[in-house]
Design a protein around this motif. Sequence first.
Motif, PDB file in Angstrom:
ATOM      1  N   GLN A 194       0.690  -1.104  -0.015  1.00  0.00           N
ATOM      2  CA  GLN A 194      -0.129   0.048   0.060  1.00  0.00           C
ATOM      3  C   GLN A 194       0.813   1.246   0.111  1.00  0.00           C
ATOM      4  OE1 GLN A 194      -2.951   0.071   3.229  1.00  0.00           O
ATOM      5  NE2 GLN A 194      -4.043  -1.493   2.314  1.00  0.00           N
ATOM      6  N   TYR A 195       1.774   1.186   0.781  1.00  0.00           N
ATOM      7  CA  TYR A 195       2.680   2.319   0.910  1.00  0.00           C
ATOM      8  C   TYR A 195       3.422   2.813  -0.332  1.00  0.00           C
ATOM      9  CZ  TYR A 195       6.531   5.300   2.697  1.00  0.00           C
ATOM     10  OH  TYR A 195       7.329   6.459   2.996  1.00  0.00           O
ATOM     11  N   LEU A 196       3.843   1.507  -1.167  1.00  0.00           N
ATOM     12  CA  LEU A 196       4.487   1.776  -2.490  1.00  0.00           C
ATOM     13  C   LEU A 196       3.524   2.262  -3.407  1.00  0.00           C
ATOM     14  CD1 LEU A 196       6.976  -1.278  -2.469  1.00  0.00           C
ATOM     15  CD2 LEU A 196       7.617   0.695  -1.980  1.00  0.00           C
ATOM     16  N   THR A 197       2.437   1.625  -3.381  1.00  0.00           N
ATOM     17  CA  THR A 197       1.372   2.218  -4.408  1.00  0.00           C
ATOM     18  C   THR A 197       1.090   3.613  -4.219  1.00  0.00           C
ATOM     19  OG1 THR A 197       0.543  -0.086  -4.059  1.00  0.00           O
ATOM     20  CG2 THR A 197      -0.987   1.535  -5.345  1.00  0.00           C
ATOM     21  N   HIS A 198       0.909   4.093  -2.855  1.00  0.00           N
ATOM     22  CA  HIS A 198       0.747   5.587  -2.587  1.00  0.00           C
ATOM     23  C   HIS A 198       1.803   6.383  -3.040  1.00  0.00           C
ATOM     24  CE1 HIS A 198      -1.288   8.518  -0.312  1.00  0.00           C
ATOM     25  NE2 HIS A 198      -0.228   8.867   0.276  1.00  0.00           N
ATOM     26  N   HIS A 199       3.230   5.790  -3.187  1.00  0.00           N
ATOM     27  CA  HIS A 199       4.161   6.764  -3.653  1.00  0.00           C
ATOM     28  C   HIS A 199       4.520   6.287  -5.057  1.00  0.00           C
ATOM     29  CE1 HIS A 199       4.650   7.258   0.747  1.00  0.00           C
ATOM     30  NE2 HIS A 199       5.199   8.470   0.531  1.00  0.00           N
ATOM     31  N   ALA A 200       3.475   5.995  -5.744  1.00  0.00           N
ATOM     32  CA  ALA A 200       3.776   6.101  -7.570  1.00  0.00           C
ATOM     33  C   ALA A 200       4.525   4.696  -7.658  1.00  0.00           C
ATOM     34  CB  ALA A 200       4.317   7.205  -7.875  1.00  0.00           C
ATOM     35  N   LEU A 201       4.280   3.613  -7.156  1.00  0.00           N
ATOM     36  CA  LEU A 201       5.007   2.471  -7.323  1.00  0.00           C
ATOM     37  C   LEU A 201       4.145   1.253  -7.276  1.00  0.00           C
ATOM     38  CD1 LEU A 201       8.502   2.960  -5.398  1.00  0.00           C
ATOM     39  CD2 LEU A 201       8.328   2.703  -7.826  1.00  0.00           C
ATOM     40  N   PRO A 202       2.890   1.089  -8.266  1.00  0.00           N
ATOM     41  CA  PRO A 202       1.979   0.329  -8.091  1.00  0.00           C
ATOM     42  C   PRO A 202       2.532  -1.192  -8.437  1.00  0.00           C
ATOM     43  CG  PRO A 202       1.543   1.591  -9.840  1.00  0.00           C
ATOM     44  CD  PRO A 202       2.872   2.299  -9.165  1.00  0.00           C
ATOM     45  N   GLY A 203       2.244  -2.271  -8.265  1.00  0.00           N
ATOM     46  CA  GLY A 203       2.529  -3.577  -8.544  1.00  0.00           C
ATOM     47  C   GLY A 203       4.008  -3.880  -8.346  1.00  0.00           C
ATOM     48  N   SER A 204       4.389  -3.610  -7.172  1.00  0.00           N
ATOM     49  CA  SER A 204       5.621  -3.864  -6.800  1.00  0.00           C
ATOM     50  C   SER A 204       5.830  -5.530  -6.196  1.00  0.00           C
ATOM     51  CB  SER A 204       6.184  -3.154  -5.713  1.00  0.00           C
ATOM     52  OG  SER A 204       6.159  -1.655  -6.052  1.00  0.00           O
ATOM     53  N   GLN A 205       6.751  -6.064  -6.448  1.00  0.00           N
ATOM     54  CA  GLN A 205       6.671  -7.417  -5.847  1.00  0.00           C
ATOM     55  C   GLN A 205       7.501  -7.562  -4.670  1.00  0.00           C
ATOM     56  OE1 GLN A 205       8.491 -10.381  -8.776  1.00  0.00           O
ATOM     57  NE2 GLN A 205       7.586  -9.036 -10.457  1.00  0.00           N
ATOM     58  N   ILE A 206       7.022  -7.915  -3.685  1.00  0.00           N
ATOM     59  CA  ILE A 206       7.578  -8.150  -2.481  1.00  0.00           C
ATOM     60  C   ILE A 206       7.953  -9.848  -2.209  1.00  0.00           C
ATOM     61  CG2 ILE A 206       7.564  -7.679   0.061  1.00  0.00           C
ATOM     62  CD1 ILE A 206       5.610  -5.400  -0.704  1.00  0.00           C
ATOM     63  N   MET A 207       9.142 -10.157  -1.755  1.00  0.00           N
ATOM     64  CA  MET A 207       9.510 -11.785  -1.551  1.00  0.00           C
ATOM     65  C   MET A 207      10.356 -11.778  -0.238  1.00  0.00           C
ATOM     66  SD  MET A 207      10.219 -14.061  -4.611  1.00  0.00           S
ATOM     67  CE  MET A 207      11.570 -12.954  -5.116  1.00  0.00           C
ATOM     68  N   SER A 208       9.934 -12.360   0.789  1.00  0.00           N
ATOM     69  CA  SER A 208      11.034 -12.662   1.970  1.00  0.00           C
ATOM     70  C   SER A 208      11.982 -13.582   1.269  1.00  0.00           C
ATOM     71  CB  SER A 208      10.043 -13.653   2.818  1.00  0.00           C
ATOM     72  OG  SER A 208       9.265 -12.826   3.596  1.00  0.00           O
ATOM     73  N   ILE A 209      13.188 -13.339   1.738  1.00  0.00           N
ATOM     74  CA  ILE A 209      14.386 -14.198   1.310  1.00  0.00           C
ATOM     75  C   ILE A 209      15.390 -14.350   2.402  1.00  0.00           C
ATOM     76  CG2 ILE A 209      14.230 -13.434  -1.065  1.00  0.00           C
ATOM     77  CD1 ILE A 209      16.782 -11.486  -0.118  1.00  0.00           C
ATOM     78  N   ASN A 210      16.187 -15.423   2.134  1.00  0.00           N
ATOM     79  CA  ASN A 210      17.059 -15.694   2.972  1.00  0.00           C
ATOM     80  C   ASN A 210      18.420 -14.812   2.823  1.00  0.00           C
ATOM     81  OD1 ASN A 210      15.822 -17.763   4.492  1.00  0.00           O
ATOM     82  ND2 ASN A 210      16.220 -19.149   3.122  1.00  0.00           N
ATOM     83  N   ALA A 211      19.187 -14.433   3.798  1.00  0.00           N
ATOM     84  CA  ALA A 211      20.266 -13.500   3.683  1.00  0.00           C
ATOM     85  C   ALA A 211      21.432 -14.240   2.928  1.00  0.00           C
ATOM     86  CB  ALA A 211      20.768 -12.969   4.857  1.00  0.00           C
ATOM     87  N   GLY A 212      22.347 -13.586   2.243  1.00  0.00           N
ATOM     88  CA  GLY A 212      23.714 -13.877   1.627  1.00  0.00           C
ATOM     89  C   GLY A 212      24.698 -13.441   2.563  1.00  0.00           C
ATOM     90  N   ILE A 213      25.982 -13.419   1.978  1.00  0.00           N
ATOM     91  CA  ILE A 213      27.107 -13.354   2.814  1.00  0.00           C
ATOM     92  C   ILE A 213      27.141 -11.729   2.746  1.00  0.00           C
ATOM     93  CG2 ILE A 213      29.628 -13.236   2.540  1.00  0.00           C
ATOM     94  CD1 ILE A 213      28.943 -15.825   3.404  1.00  0.00           C
ATOM     95  N   GLU A 214      26.895 -10.973   1.602  1.00  0.00           N
ATOM     96  CA  GLU A 214      26.734  -9.748   1.486  1.00  0.00           C
ATOM     97  C   GLU A 214      25.990  -9.033   2.416  1.00  0.00           C
ATOM     98  OE1 GLU A 214      26.881  -8.425  -2.456  1.00  0.00           O
ATOM     99  OE2 GLU A 214      27.524  -6.306  -2.244  1.00  0.00           O
ATOM    100  N   ASP A 215      24.722  -9.517   2.488  1.00  0.00           N
ATOM    101  CA  ASP A 215      23.747  -9.037   3.450  1.00  0.00           C
ATOM    102  C   ASP A 215      24.121  -8.960   4.818  1.00  0.00           C
ATOM    103  OD1 ASP A 215      21.388  -8.738   1.522  1.00  0.00           O
ATOM    104  OD2 ASP A 215      21.558 -10.878   1.405  1.00  0.00           O
ATOM    105  N   ARG A 216      24.804 -10.198   5.240  1.00  0.00           N
ATOM    106  CA  ARG A 216      25.583 -10.126   6.552  1.00  0.00           C
ATOM    107  C   ARG A 216      26.502  -9.188   6.816  1.00  0.00           C
ATOM    108  NH1 ARG A 216      25.171 -10.536  11.782  1.00  0.00           N
ATOM    109  NH2 ARG A 216      26.909 -11.722  12.803  1.00  0.00           N
ATOM    110  N   PHE A 217      27.298  -9.052   5.820  1.00  0.00           N
ATOM    111  CA  PHE A 217      28.567  -7.989   5.569  1.00  0.00           C
ATOM    112  C   PHE A 217      27.733  -6.749   5.881  1.00  0.00           C
ATOM    113  CE2 PHE A 217      33.169  -7.868   4.287  1.00  0.00           C
ATOM    114  CZ  PHE A 217      33.391  -6.568   4.735  1.00  0.00           C
ATOM    115  N   LEU A 218      26.919  -6.518   5.022  1.00  0.00           N
ATOM    116  CA  LEU A 218      26.158  -4.977   5.189  1.00  0.00           C
ATOM    117  C   LEU A 218      25.659  -4.695   6.640  1.00  0.00           C
ATOM    118  CD1 LEU A 218      24.510  -4.808   1.879  1.00  0.00           C
ATOM    119  CD2 LEU A 218      26.360  -3.326   2.678  1.00  0.00           C
TER     120      LEU A 218
END
Lengths: 305, 240
Positions: free
Chosen positions: A270-294
């Motif tokens: 809803q938030y994204l649609t409200h900010h001119a980004l309709p139809g965005s895809q959202i997926m839960s994912i597992n972290a990778g090494i780079e995510d952990r480093f960040l």
Amino acid sequence: MIKAENISKSFGLVKALHSVSLTVKENELFGLIGPDGAGKSTLFRILATLLIPDQGKASVIGYDTIKNYRQIRMLLGYMPGRFSLYPDLTVEENLAFYASVFGTSVRQHYQLIEPVYKQLEPFRNRRAAQLSGGMKQKLALSCALIHRPKILLLDEPTTGVDAVSRKEFWELLSGIRQAGITILVSTPYMDEANLCDRIALFQDGQILSIDTPANIVADYELHLCAVKAPDKYLLLKTLRSWPNTYSAYPFGDAVHLSTTYKINNNELKQYLTHHALPGSQIMSINAGIEDRFLELLHQKTLTHA
Amino acid sequence: MPEPIIIIKELTRKFGDFTAVNHISFEVEAGEIFGFLGANGAGKTTAIRMLCGLLKPSSGSGMVAGADILKNPNLVKSRIGYMSQRFSLYEDLSVMENIRLYGGIYGLKKALVKKRAAQLIEKTGLNGLEKRLVGDLPLGWRQKLALSTALIHRPQVVFLDEPTGGVDPITRKQFWEMIYETAAGGTTVFVTTHYMDEAEYCDRVCIMTEGMIRALDKPDILKKKYDAGNMDEVFLKLAR
């Protein structure tokens, strides 16, 4: 095989290493992962007996890096980050030279270097200066292996090398390890971390985390989603402005959004649609090494601030 | 429809018997982020040097920012910005000295350099650090400064040659946000990288192999066409 205890080293006012400790086991493929300037090369030079630490001590195959440097040098193959060969000698001459320095011959351990050297053979009369980047890398690796070392130290062997040659290089490394050689390798590429048995994440002269790639990823504490939308820049800015966001970074064709608790996808949509980004895809994912480093870098910046 | 900012036709460069760049043709639109990829030795650097007016093509033609790369290479140089990871700022000069040097090289008048320098310092958040040696700045700031300096003469197109090599992940990602911002401001960004995840950030990607263009399209279309999950797979399929 390698043991470093509380190693510190400064160059003038620059602290290159702060109390770094690590151990590398026999026949392990161990990766030092971190950007330029993190202190990886300084650690390599200390382990290769080329530099004396200000504090702490290190041993290689049980030999002290200061007292027993001669023994270590015979057992070690070291490939520095900068091109280390003689540009005026041919491929063959470089190899023969390194063999003679270590009192051996090219023929004696040819089997070990064959998979690497085979690819260079068509150019064996070419001067090293005239080789392409990937070929130089392979020649340097052959020279570092010519005396069949017990341990191979590779300082950023794939920096500036294209994705295809990088892949080939790592295939060669796995073959060398199967021949019973312990490998310590550094890289700024996070995707190469997964190819190591264990890794140390390096930043500003310190080790942030040290473990198997699987365990490092399992330590990720946040909730992570991959969000996709056609306008990536707008998506990134919008996600940053969302009150629930902990961090948002571009990752390939998506933005990785981290939050401290599990989010409601519909609420974000809803938030994204409200900010001119309709139809965005959202997926839960597992972290990778780079995510952990960040995540670790993020925590570090917060504690420093 | 505005004119493309880069128009290359049958561009070729030979070194002796060796053809480093072999009849390449493409166009880049204004404000586009154009990724230029290829294996080491594929001819990328030779192509970029021709586009920047630094190397004379053997044959073919090219217009960059309205200037002819064959007839008027010096005009090309004044209309573009350039930054590379290996070399762009002088580490033993201060922040302000670097800005003034580049302002001078790009032919800006003193008063204009002064004005732009003040804007640049403000925008990059380097206030109070004007006299600091660039070598003493953290890498992230140095990169910000390098890109801003390459843009000081407001070029229509900026060439970034492996701008993120060896950089930590946060700095790398922040740098890409600056690229997005630059392109959103209308400047065309022509960028090379060995990080395939960065190829996904580009509007279009061109992949060179053996001096020729093997593929050129939007990342999504390339992934579909080569049945690949990401750009890394596309690259491995084409370049191996």
